[in-house]
Design a protein around this motif. Structure first.
Motif, PDB file in Angstrom:
ATOM      1  N   HIS A  80       1.115  -1.267  -0.326  1.00  0.00           N
ATOM      2  CA  HIS A  80       0.093   0.100  -0.434  1.00  0.00           C
ATOM      3  C   HIS A  80       0.490   1.246   0.106  1.00  0.00           C
ATOM      4  N   GLU A  81       2.287   1.210   0.470  1.00  0.00           N
ATOM      5  CA  GLU A  81       3.390   2.199   0.871  1.00  0.00           C
ATOM      6  C   GLU A  81       3.841   2.630  -1.033  1.00  0.00           C
ATOM      7  N   ALA A  82       3.388   1.287  -1.620  1.00  0.00           N
ATOM      8  CA  ALA A  82       4.381   1.723  -3.515  1.00  0.00           C
ATOM      9  C   ALA A  82       3.678   2.646  -3.924  1.00  0.00           C
ATOM     10  N   ASN A  83       3.655   2.931  -5.658  1.00  0.00           N
ATOM     11  CA  ASN A  83       2.725   4.045  -6.188  1.00  0.00           C
ATOM     12  C   ASN A  83       1.600   2.924  -6.874  1.00  0.00           C
ATOM     13  N   ILE A  84       0.653   2.911  -6.431  1.00  0.00           N
ATOM     14  CA  ILE A  84      -0.459   1.928  -6.870  1.00  0.00           C
ATOM     15  C   ILE A  84      -1.209   2.265  -8.536  1.00  0.00           C
ATOM     16  N   ILE A  85      -0.948   1.918  -9.458  1.00  0.00           N
ATOM     17  CA  ILE A  85      -1.761   2.352 -10.490  1.00  0.00           C
ATOM     18  C   ILE A  85      -2.616   1.221 -11.253  1.00  0.00           C
ATOM     19  N   THR A  86      -4.069   1.304 -10.923  1.00  0.00           N
ATOM     20  CA  THR A  86      -4.981   0.738 -11.384  1.00  0.00           C
ATOM     21  C   THR A  86      -5.728   0.594 -13.249  1.00  0.00           C
ATOM     22  N   VAL A  87      -4.397  -0.394 -13.867  1.00  0.00           N
ATOM     23  CA  VAL A  87      -4.936  -0.257 -15.222  1.00  0.00           C
ATOM     24  C   VAL A  87      -6.252   0.161 -15.906  1.00  0.00           C
ATOM     25  N   SER A  88      -7.029  -0.388 -15.396  1.00  0.00           N
ATOM     26  CA  SER A  88      -8.202  -0.316 -15.908  1.00  0.00           C
ATOM     27  C   SER A  88      -9.095   1.450 -15.445  1.00  0.00           C
ATOM     28  N   GLU A  89      -8.093   1.974 -14.804  1.00  0.00           N
ATOM     29  CA  GLU A  89      -8.711   2.811 -15.000  1.00  0.00           C
ATOM     30  C   GLU A  89      -7.995   4.635 -16.224  1.00  0.00           C
ATOM     31  N   ILE A  90      -6.975   3.762 -16.639  1.00  0.00           N
ATOM     32  CA  ILE A  90      -5.657   4.719 -16.864  1.00  0.00           C
ATOM     33  C   ILE A  90      -6.575   5.722 -18.601  1.00  0.00           C
ATOM     34  N   GLY A  91      -6.399   5.943 -18.617  1.00  0.00           N
ATOM     35  CA  GLY A  91      -6.656   6.618 -20.411  1.00  0.00           C
ATOM     36  C   GLY A  91      -7.725   7.121 -19.589  1.00  0.00           C
ATOM     37  N   SER A  92      -8.778   7.176 -18.758  1.00  0.00           N
ATOM     38  CA  SER A  92      -9.824   8.297 -19.049  1.00  0.00           C
ATOM     39  C   SER A  92     -10.042   9.224 -18.814  1.00  0.00           C
TER      40      SER A  92
END
Length: 965
Positions: free
Chosen positions: A946-958
């Motif tokens: 949880h301390e890392a940089n979390i990127i949700t792939v399904s949300e990118i590009g929106s």
């Protein structure tokens, strides 16, 4: 190299997307088909080029068209901030590199940024996925060791592939028990041909002896021809000897005279040469004596220690940093042991454990998650049973309270109960009331018109039915009684109406009856109401009391069963807790806290054990170093000043070594000169002895005396030379030295007889050869054997050619294995040390390291007994930990020359909670030096990281867009 941003123009399903990355750990999370693999391949395609269209790798061209490619922004420790852009172009795409100073470059500049790594080399070190780890389960020991070796050393993958290819080609040429390989086929054919040749040779048994005999006859004829020629030469020689015999007699006389002289030869210019050599020899001997004196002085110098002393001292001095590190480790381990021991004692005190046996039992107890679940299940069962007992007890208490209330109400009701007389009156009153109603109805009917007299009884009858029905249904017995009375009156009126009007006497009687009972009617109604109310209440109380007693018995039975279940749950929980050293059942509320404290206690104990191991390891190394130092210094020195003494001894030995080296060089120079002098003296002495030997003298006086005799011998020699010049016309090398005329005559006769015998033998052999020639010609017409022999030679040549091919491939494979061995010796040890440290951390100290045996197979070292386990015998997760440890160690070793980020695609799915926690701790420790890009479809990883940089792939590009450069 830190990747800061990915800008996707168009790649697979992603279009016009920007992804920002940070230092440390970056987690790209998304469900299946979200596009995680597309982003991973985008990064590799941009850095290493788009694959060919017929390549096994996908190109990920946008399905909707548009611009194909994108950018990778990163910070490089050598080149600064750079942008790599690759778009559609030639086969691998058109690449542009934009540097921080505004300059640009192409593919060559990108190769420099990537340190000339290609995609395969990059993926073999800095990128690994679950697919690579899943293949471990099907590998044998050799394949698994090769895979681990390829993970721990660079450049070995291509060698392993080439070796596998050569092994396959060698297998196609030859196998020990194979039938299909070419060499096996040729070998089988050669065996069949050899068998056929043997059969053919057996059929030609007569031919071979005949040929052999003809060859023997030829040899015999040659020998006889040689004998004939030798005999002819002997006959000619005997004739010559007869002619030269007088000259030989004269030669013998001169030789006898020459033999009388003691010296037959003397060196040319011998006197002058002898005097020159003798003078030089005296000078050389004097120089040799000087050199020997100087060498004796050098050899008398003090002796140094043995040759291994200084190298051992050098190695020990070079380990000073390790020495200080060991001391630091020992202090740190001791401090950690003190803190952990205090912490453990605090836990023991909190748990109330003072018995060593119970403490040992507590430390060995199983506090796994499964056991905790079992404990919570048992605890929940006991809670539920306790709640059920409390509930039943409350219900039972409430039932008892209700029973007491009902009994009190019944007592109060009994106090207000009507007397037996009043009850008897109430029992008789319905008959009186019926007659009173009849009387009233009779009088009323008398005063009512005829029509009304008929209507009223029927109305009363209907009312009576309704009242009786309502009273019975609602259990209001007063209404029911009234309904019965009214029905009786109605029935009476109907009967009276039909029977005609009563007489006046009857009227009077009715009036008297009404007057007699008119006053009692109101009293009796009140009394009947009171008695009826009493009876209803009494019946209701008895019914309620019966129901409450039934409920009480039910609750008592349920309470007994609940108590039994509670006892069973408590016994089961107590049995479970006995394994943790509890003699009695503690409070249920603190059991989870106790379980947590036991788990933390065991963790503290494991940490304490690890600290003790580190302390023992450091102490052992310090003791070994001290022992070696004391052995070298040959005295005891304090630990604090050990390396001061070692450095002083090292400097002293260095000085002595330099002096010894100088003396050795001088001694070597003097020895070389002495050797040269000895050689010169030996040469002069040899020349002197040669002169004496040539003169057949041993002393100088004999040498000069031989010179005088030599002068006389020279005269006789000249005379002998004249005579020998005449005899030299004949070769007398094989002539006997004591010939006589009679002997020569006898020899001539013997030669003639031998020539006659040789001629006869030649004639006999020629006749036999002609006979055998006819036989062999007949047998030679059969050409089968020669044809089979030719075929056998051809097959053997083919087999030899295939054998040369197999040998060359075998030699290359052996060279590859030698190269792999050198790689293991040079590159692998450093990587293996770091990997062993990581592997020990990941397995919680269960395995303390990895090693490679002489046979080339990897082994894991168990901590408790240093036993070696083949990698293939470990669990799937432990194999993967070994593989990941080697990968991370290799990346760590290459960080100075190849500081690339590490890309991981869900490689930890086989790890349990504890191993995953250790893995995440290791990643967090390494994120200061490395950037991690982690692709996962498991949401739990986002919680662990949880301390890392979390990127949700399904949300990118929106709401993000790529800026086209």
């Amino acid at each position: 190299m830190i990747i800061r941003k990915l800008v996707i123009y168009g790649f697979g399903k992603h279009e016009n997307v920007t992804i920002d990355l940070q230092d440390g750990i970056n987690v790209l999370y998304g469900h299946n088909e979200a596009g995680k693999t597309t982003i991973q391949q985008f990064l590799l395609h941009i850095l290493f080029g788009f694959p060919q269209k017929n390549h096994v790798l996908q190109r990920y061209e946008p399905k909707t068209g548009g611009k194909y490619g994108g950018q990778v922004h990163f910070d490089d420790p050598e080149w600064g901030s750079c942008i790599v852009e690759r778009v559609r172009g030639k086969s691998a795409g058109t690449v542009t590199v934009l540097f921080e100073d505004g300059s640009t470059g192409g593919e060559e500049a990108l190769q420099q940024l990537l340190r000339h790594y290609d995609r395969s080399s990059f993926e073999s070190i800095f990128s690994f996925s679950l697919l690579q780890l899943q293949g471990f389960e099907k590998m044998d020991e050799e394949q698994l060791s090769r895979t681990l070796l390829a993970s721990g050393t660079t450049g070995v993958v291509a060698l392993l592939q080439l070796e596998s290819k050569l092994e396959k080609e060698m297998g196609e040429l030859f196998k020990r028990n194979g039938r299909v390989p070419e060499m096996n086929v040729r070998l089988a054919e050669l065996r069949e041909l050899e068998k056929a040749l043997k059969e053919e040779r057996e059929q030609a048994d007569e031919y071979a002896p005949a040929i052999n005999r003809m060859m023997a006859i030829d040899r015999n004829l040659v020998e006889l021809k040689d004998d004939e020629r030798d005999l002819e030469q002997q006959r000619k020689l005997i004739e010559t000897q007869r002619q030269t015999l007088p000259l030989i007699e004269k030669e013998r006389g001169l030789l006898a005279r020459l033999e009388q002289l003691s010296v037959r030869k003397f060196p040319t210019d011998g006197i002058r040469r002898y005097e020159i050599i003798n003078g030089k020899l005296l000078d050389i001997l004097a120089r040799r004596q000087v050199l020997q004196n100087e060498l004796e002085k050098l050899n008398s110098a003090g002796e140094m220690r043995d040759q291994q002393f200084l190298p051992r001292l050098d190695r020990l001095v070079a380990r000073e940093t390790e020495w200080h590190q060991w001391r630091s480790d020992k202090r740190a381990a001791s401090e950690e042991m003190r803190l952990l021991d205090t912490k453990r004692e605090r836990y023991f005190a909190s748990l109330g454990i003072r018995d060593d046996e119970k403490a040992a039992l507590l430390l060995e107890a199983d506090v796994s998650i499964q056991q905790e679940k079992t404990m919570l299940t048992l605890l929940d069962q006991l809670h539920q049973q306790t709640k059920q007992v409390d509930y039943v007890q409350r219900q039972l208490a409430q039932t008892a309270s209700e029973e007491r209330t009902i009994m009190q109400d019944k007592l109060r009701l009994d106090e207000l109960a009507p007397t037996e007389e009043e009850q008897k009156k109430c029992a008789d009153w319905p008959g009186v009331q019926r007659r009173l109603a009849e009387a009233k109805a009779f009088l009323q009917l008398k005063d009512t018109p005829a029509g009304n007299q008929r209507i009223v009884p029927f109305a009363l009858l209907l009312m009576a039915v309704l009242l009786a029905g309502v009273g019975i249904v609602s259990q209001q017995w007063t209404l029911a009684i009234c309904g019965v009375l009214i029905g009786a009156v109605a029935t009476f009126l109907v009967v009276k109406t039909r029977s005609g009007n009563p007489s006046d006497a009857k009227r009077k009687e009715m009036e008297q009856f009404i007057a007699q009972h008119a006053e009692e009617e109101a009293q009796m109604d009140a009394l009947i109401h009171r008695v009826d109310s009493y009876l209803r209440k009494k019946e209701a109380l008895e019914s309620s009391l019966l129901a409450v007693k039934r409920n009480r018995k039910s609750y008592e039975e349920e309470l007994r069963m609940a108590d039994n279940r509670t006892d069973l749950a408590a016994d089961e929980l107590f049995t479970f807790l006995q394994a943790y050293g509890f003699d009695e059942l503690p409070s249920l509320q603190i059991i989870p806290e106790i379980f947590r404290m036991i788990r933390e206690l065991q963790e503290v104990d494991r940490e304490l054990f690890a600290a003790q191991q580190r302390d023992q390891n450091a102490s052992r190394k310090l003791a070994e170093c001290m022992d070696e130092a004391h052995s070298l210094l040959e005295k005891e020195v304090p630990e604090e000043s050990l390396y001061d003494h070692l450095r002083n001894e090292w400097m002293l030995q260095k000085e002595q070594m330099e002096k010894k080296k100088t003396d050795a060089e001088k001694q070597l120079r003097l020895q070389e000169e002495l050797e040269l002098v000895n050689q010169t003296a030996a040469m002069l002495q040899s020349q002197k002895e040669e002169l004496l030997s040539e003169a057949d003298a041993t002393t100088e006086e004999e040498f000069y005396r031989a010179f005088d005799v030599f002068q006389d011998a020279e005269l006789v020699s000249r005379q002998l030379d004249d005579l020998q010049s005449q005899l030299r016309m004949h070769d007398r090398s094989n002539w006997p030295t004591d010939l006589s005329i009679n002997e020569l005559e006898e020899a001539a006769r013997q030669v003639e007889n031998r020539l006659t015998e040789v001629t006869k033998q030649q004639s006999d052999l020629l006749e036999e050869k002609v006979r055998l020639a006819h036989l062999t010609k007949r047998l030679a017409d059969n050409e089968t054997y020669e044809r089979m022999l030719q075929q056998f030679e051809n097959k053997r040549a083919e087999f030899a050619s295939l054998a040369r091919q197999w040998s060359s491939k075998k030699a290359v494979a052996a060279a590859i294995r030698q190269t792999m061995a050198e790689l293991k010796e040079k590159k692998l040890p450093g990587v293996l040390r770091q990997a062993s440290h990581y592997f020990s951390d990941l397995t919680g100290g269960r395995y303390v390291g990895l090693t490679v045996g002489e046979e080339g197979f990897f082994r894991a070292i168990r901590q408790e007994d240093n036993m070696l386990f083949p990698i293939m015998e470990l669990s799937q997760a432990t194999k993967e930990q070994a593989y990941i440890s080697l990968r991370l160690a290799l990346a760590e070793s290459l960080h100075g020359t190849a500081p690339f980020p590490i890309i991981m695609d869900d490689p930890f799915v086989h790890f349990d909670g504890t191993r995953l926690s250790r893995m995440i701790k290791l990643l967090k420790r390494l994120q200061a030096e490395h950037q991690f890009i982690y692709f996962t479809c498991h949401e739990t990883m986002t919680k662990h990281l949880h301390e890392a940089n979390i990127i949700t792939v399904s949300e990118i590009g929106s709401n993000q867009g790529a800026v086209l450069q």
